[in-house]
Structure formats: structure tokens, C-alpha cells
Motif scaffolding. Sequence first.
Motif, PDB file in Angstrom:
ATOM      1  N   UNK A 151       5.486 -13.016 -24.406  1.00  0.00           N
ATOM      2  CA  UNK A 151       6.136 -13.358 -25.483  1.00  0.00           C
ATOM      3  C   UNK A 151       5.708 -14.632 -26.148  1.00  0.00           C
ATOM      4  N   UNK A 152       4.457 -14.832 -26.070  1.00  0.00           N
ATOM      5  CA  UNK A 152       3.882 -15.983 -26.989  1.00  0.00           C
ATOM      6  C   UNK A 152       4.112 -15.776 -28.300  1.00  0.00           C
ATOM      7  N   UNK A 153       4.182 -16.962 -29.095  1.00  0.00           N
ATOM      8  CA  UNK A 153       4.599 -16.654 -30.466  1.00  0.00           C
ATOM      9  C   UNK A 153       3.671 -15.876 -31.399  1.00  0.00           C
ATOM     10  N   UNK A 154       2.608 -15.831 -31.160  1.00  0.00           N
ATOM     11  CA  UNK A 154       1.360 -15.156 -32.104  1.00  0.00           C
ATOM     12  C   UNK A 154       1.490 -13.606 -31.759  1.00  0.00           C
ATOM     13  N   UNK A 155       2.150 -12.961 -30.879  1.00  0.00           N
ATOM     14  CA  UNK A 155       2.329 -11.686 -30.910  1.00  0.00           C
ATOM     15  C   UNK A 155       3.367 -11.232 -31.735  1.00  0.00           C
ATOM     16  N   UNK A 156       4.408 -12.056 -32.265  1.00  0.00           N
ATOM     17  CA  UNK A 156       5.400 -11.588 -33.102  1.00  0.00           C
ATOM     18  C   UNK A 156       4.971 -11.281 -34.517  1.00  0.00           C
ATOM     19  N   UNK A 157       3.537 -11.745 -34.747  1.00  0.00           N
ATOM     20  CA  UNK A 157       3.069 -11.681 -36.342  1.00  0.00           C
ATOM     21  C   UNK A 157       1.940 -10.682 -36.268  1.00  0.00           C
ATOM     22  N   UNK A 158       1.967  -9.610 -35.364  1.00  0.00           N
ATOM     23  CA  UNK A 158       0.972  -8.581 -35.220  1.00  0.00           C
ATOM     24  C   UNK A 158       0.975  -7.664 -36.607  1.00  0.00           C
ATOM     25  N   UNK A 159       2.220  -7.553 -37.063  1.00  0.00           N
ATOM     26  CA  UNK A 159       2.552  -6.681 -38.046  1.00  0.00           C
ATOM     27  C   UNK A 159       2.772  -7.605 -39.607  1.00  0.00           C
ATOM     28  N   UNK A 160       2.375  -8.922 -39.638  1.00  0.00           N
ATOM     29  CA  UNK A 160       2.761  -9.710 -40.618  1.00  0.00           C
ATOM     30  C   UNK A 160       1.384 -10.343 -41.228  1.00  0.00           C
ATOM     31  N   UNK A 161       1.389 -11.125 -42.170  1.00  0.00           N
ATOM     32  CA  UNK A 161       0.136 -11.645 -42.589  1.00  0.00           C
ATOM     33  C   UNK A 161      -0.611 -12.463 -41.965  1.00  0.00           C
ATOM     34  N   UNK A 162      -0.065 -13.297 -40.716  1.00  0.00           N
ATOM     35  CA  UNK A 162      -0.792 -14.061 -40.005  1.00  0.00           C
ATOM     36  C   UNK A 162      -1.961 -13.325 -39.019  1.00  0.00           C
ATOM     37  N   UNK A 171      -4.386 -14.943 -30.807  1.00  0.00           N
ATOM     38  CA  UNK A 171      -2.983 -15.012 -30.871  1.00  0.00           C
ATOM     39  C   UNK A 171      -2.649 -16.411 -30.639  1.00  0.00           C
ATOM     40  N   UNK A 172      -3.625 -17.095 -29.623  1.00  0.00           N
ATOM     41  CA  UNK A 172      -2.846 -18.543 -29.666  1.00  0.00           C
ATOM     42  C   UNK A 172      -3.191 -19.346 -30.810  1.00  0.00           C
ATOM     43  N   UNK A 173      -4.201 -19.078 -31.673  1.00  0.00           N
ATOM     44  CA  UNK A 173      -4.344 -19.722 -33.070  1.00  0.00           C
ATOM     45  C   UNK A 173      -3.334 -19.470 -33.961  1.00  0.00           C
ATOM     46  N   UNK A 174      -2.892 -18.299 -33.876  1.00  0.00           N
ATOM     47  CA  UNK A 174      -1.814 -17.608 -34.735  1.00  0.00           C
ATOM     48  C   UNK A 174      -0.640 -18.419 -34.466  1.00  0.00           C
ATOM     49  N   UNK A 175      -0.394 -18.465 -33.173  1.00  0.00           N
ATOM     50  CA  UNK A 175       0.858 -19.298 -32.703  1.00  0.00           C
ATOM     51  C   UNK A 175       0.816 -20.525 -33.411  1.00  0.00           C
ATOM     52  N   UNK A 176      -0.323 -21.317 -32.972  1.00  0.00           N
ATOM     53  CA  UNK A 176      -0.752 -22.643 -33.761  1.00  0.00           C
ATOM     54  C   UNK A 176      -0.215 -22.706 -34.994  1.00  0.00           C
ATOM     55  N   UNK A 208      -5.407 -17.309 -44.543  1.00  0.00           N
ATOM     56  CA  UNK A 208      -4.914 -16.011 -44.426  1.00  0.00           C
ATOM     57  C   UNK A 208      -5.558 -15.040 -45.305  1.00  0.00           C
ATOM     58  N   UNK A 209      -5.636 -15.477 -46.470  1.00  0.00           N
ATOM     59  CA  UNK A 209      -5.907 -14.649 -47.624  1.00  0.00           C
ATOM     60  C   UNK A 209      -7.375 -14.290 -47.559  1.00  0.00           C
ATOM     61  N   UNK A 210      -8.401 -15.317 -47.217  1.00  0.00           N
ATOM     62  CA  UNK A 210      -9.927 -14.910 -47.034  1.00  0.00           C
ATOM     63  C   UNK A 210     -10.119 -14.295 -45.686  1.00  0.00           C
ATOM     64  N   UNK A 211      -9.209 -14.671 -44.717  1.00  0.00           N
ATOM     65  CA  UNK A 211      -9.932 -13.751 -43.546  1.00  0.00           C
ATOM     66  C   UNK A 211      -9.309 -12.352 -43.524  1.00  0.00           C
ATOM     67  N   UNK A 212      -8.334 -11.825 -44.470  1.00  0.00           N
ATOM     68  CA  UNK A 212      -7.998 -10.782 -44.543  1.00  0.00           C
ATOM     69  C   UNK A 212      -9.055 -10.041 -45.049  1.00  0.00           C
ATOM     70  N   UNK A 213      -9.962 -10.256 -45.646  1.00  0.00           N
ATOM     71  CA  UNK A 213     -10.953  -9.748 -46.344  1.00  0.00           C
ATOM     72  C   UNK A 213     -12.414  -9.809 -45.905  1.00  0.00           C
ATOM     73  N   UNK A 214     -12.546 -10.608 -44.621  1.00  0.00           N
ATOM     74  CA  UNK A 214     -13.730 -10.782 -44.084  1.00  0.00           C
ATOM     75  C   UNK A 214     -13.796 -10.206 -42.615  1.00  0.00           C
TER      76      UNK A 214
END
Length: 521
Positions: A151-162, A171-176, A208-214
Motif C-alpha cells: 500500500x505504498x502511496x505510488x500504487x494508488x496512482x497506477x490509473x492516474x496521470x502520475x 512507484x517510490x518517486x511517484x509517491x514522493x 507528467x505531460x513530458x514523460x507521458x509522451x516519452x
Amino acid sequence: MRTSKGFNLQINNSGYSYLVSFFAGLSLVFAYAPFSLWPIALLALLVWFTQLDQRSPKQAFYQGLAFGFGWFGAGISWVHVSIEQFGGMPLFVSVLLMILLCGYLALYPALAAWLSAKLSINKTVNLYFLPFVWLLSEYLRAHMLTGFPWLALGYSQIDGPFAALAPFIGEVGIGFVLLYFAVAAFKRIKRKQIRLTRIILLSSIVAITLTHNVSNIEETGENINVALVQGNIKQELRWDEAQEQNIINSYIDDSKGLYQSHDLVIWPEAAIPRIEPLAQEYLQQLDEQAFEQNSALITGIINYDPDSRSFFNRLVMLGKKQDGDKLGDYYYRNSNHYDKHHLLPIGEFVPFASLLRPLAPFFNLPMSSFSRGDYVQKNLLANNLNIAPLICFEIVFPKQLAANMNQQTDLLLTVSNDAWFGDSHGPHQHLEIARMRALEFGRPMLRSTNNGITAVINHNGEIIADIPQFTKTTLSTQVPLVSGATFYSQYALHLDKLLFLIFLISLIWHKFSFKKSNKYS
């Protein structure tokens, strides 16, 4: 209420304040699977911050404890199923053990909250410190007592923009980033440090925008046919000697028609309920059968090594290993296997066994005396495919996967038996974690389970095929192979070190700035 400085919802009554933090943590369960309402994570943090901001170290500790108790109390409630239904514990004792476990896990967000106040110059919570000390507390949670980073925080964002950040910072970086985004949003709402919060919010959105397309990952144009067999064996029957032959026959019968049309067939964790030395007749037959039809089979099995008198939770490969083989490559003690390294406390080994085992059946579960495999092991080689495997609980440890993945790795594989957790949200969270690993490391993930959720995940972390829980069936699909390497897969072992270094620099700057301002005031 609203003041000239913005919103202030902090409650002075400590009892009510802790209750708000508790329910903020409780609501986090809806951000994870099976609910997957990712914005709730951000909202829960904002609510918690209303009670945490500017608290003393002692108050911050209890705010973190209340938040953490709600977070884990709801989030890992599925552990109660295995304790009460399969552990032989009375309801009262199982609930008490759950309370103790959740209390222990709540110590980690409490530690982060306490440090965010303790390290501040004015000895009240500095929310800008929180994402960094959160890293420390989560690192400890992932390593203390063998680690439980569920249940680390980053897992909650797997379906979101993060989620777009996962191939770069994991995941660690997403939580940060999520925490820092929440802090900036909170400060913005309170109309404090407008320029800094604007920079943080805008930089997060741009990243988030840049990494989404790279992406460095490309499909090779080659597809493989895979079949995953879900046996749906009830937990109470898995180690029943009277059912052993029926279970083996069931998997053999379900797979007979698969080898001819599939490159790879996968059975789940410990699918064969007989230790490897005593299952040689079946393994040799399966090896020849898969090889003759130009296919490969990977299955879970328990190995017993008579030399060391040790049990291992193992995966073995049967059938075609690579082009040019004249016979199936399987033989007992061959090197093309994987032994589970990261064992689950109580379920696979019992700490202080001489003291705990006599107390209750829960501490004496079947197959709870395993030894560890090596931390770094070779990929399984099956039908010209290099496969990096993890067994069950190991999927929550990305550094272990990073240590075992290499440039030749084609697929990721995780096998499991989630029958321990019944019809709870535990298996859904387990699948969610596997999706994050696929996205982080840029490789398709095969997930074979005893009773679900069996699924195939592409390199983008998307489920391309799955089958329902609690059904005896087979998942058959094509999997596109990919090439390339994500940034995270190459540098995952060093990410947290970099963030800690940034924190130390910011802490020094914070104290220097305070002294300088006092000098000229």
C-alpha cells in the motif's frame, strides 16, 4: 472557516483532530484496487494536512499514528481472512492481531510526521520536509522485520496521470511527487508561499505531460502465445495428501491441449503439491510432452534439498529451453530454476519459531519453514525467452527485480496463491502492484495464480487479458515483445539515495537561511 490568510480547518480539540486524521487515512483504501479512485489519495492527504500542519513533534507523531492506523486498518483488512479462516484463531484473537499489525505499520507515517516537525527550525511541522522524511520511513517499512511495503502511496496512482512518471522514477518517486504536489496544493489553498507553490505545481504538471509522451520501449513486432492455468484449488485442500493426486491430474489434464498452440504455459505457485525429489516421474513426463510440441512449461513446486535439509519455494522450467535442444533440459538440481528469496513472515518462515509455534495453529501453517534462495539469480530460459521471475510477495520489492533483470530479459513473471485472502481486496491490490512493476521496468508481466486474479499485463502496465477469480479455467492470449530499457530499470537502485541527498542539501539550506535571517533581523 475562511480568514484573510485563506482556509483554516485545523481542529483544536485533539480527540476530534485525531479522528479527522484517522478517517483521512481510512479513505485511502478507495484510491487502491479494486476501487481505483486515484484522486482520493490527493484529497486524503489534503485533509490530513489540515490537522498536521504546524503541529509540535509530539502532536505530529499522534496525527501520523491516527492517519496510519486508518490507512492500514482499511487497506490490509484482508489479512484478517487468512488469520481467522486458515490460521485457526478465534475471532477475538485474530482482530487483536490485526490491531497490533496495523498499529505497527502506523508507526512509519507517525515517524515521518514527527521528523517533519523535529527537523524544522521552529520545531513545528514543516510540510516541505514531509516528502523526504516519508522516503526514510517507507524505506524502513520496506526493510524492518524483512519488510512490508504494501500500500505504498505510488500504487494508488497506477490509473492516474502520475503513472506516467513510473518508467522514470518508479512507484517510490511517484509517491514522493504526489506528496509534494499535495503539499503545494495545500499551501496554495491556504494562500501561503504563492510563488513556491506555483513552481512546484507547474513543474509537476510539466513533468507528467513530458514523460507521458516519452518512452525508450518499442514493440519488436514479435508476439508469443502464452497460456496461464488457473486451477482454483481450495486452500484447505492444497496440502491434503488425499487430494494430492487429484490436483496433479487436474493441472495435467487442463494443459494437454495447450502445448501445441502456445509457446509458453504457466502454472501458479506450488501448483504441484509434491516435493520436487518425489515428483520426478511427473516432471520428466511433462518435460518430454512440452518439448515434443515445441513448447515450454513453468510451474511452481516445493523443493527439498537433502544435503542442507532445506525447503525452497521454487519455479522449474520444463520442455523446450532454446533452439537446438535435442531433448528436454529438465533434470533434478539443474540450474534452470528460481528459488524464492523474499519470504513472507509467518506464512513461509516463523521468527522465534520455538516460542511461537506452540502457541497457535496460525504459527504452524503448512509449508512455513522455507529457506531463502539467492538474492540475485539467473533468468529462467524457456523457449528462447529470458524470463525474470518473482514469487508472490516478492512482487512488492522493485529493487530485487532490478537486481535480477538484465538487457536480455524478455518477460516478467509472477506466480501466486491468493486463496489465503478469500473474496477480499487483497488479490486486487496484488495485481495492482504487478501492473506497477511492468510499467516501471518496461516489460510485459505474466501473472499466474491459483484462484485469481490471473492476468497478462503489457509493458505500459495495462491489463490486456484476465480471467475471473474463483474459476477453474485457462487464460490464452498473445503477448507483444518489446525492446529497450526504462530509466528506472537502469537506475532504480540509486533513486532513493539521490532524493535523500537533495533532502540533506535542503535541510542545510533551511538552517543556513534561518541563521542568516536572524543575523540581519
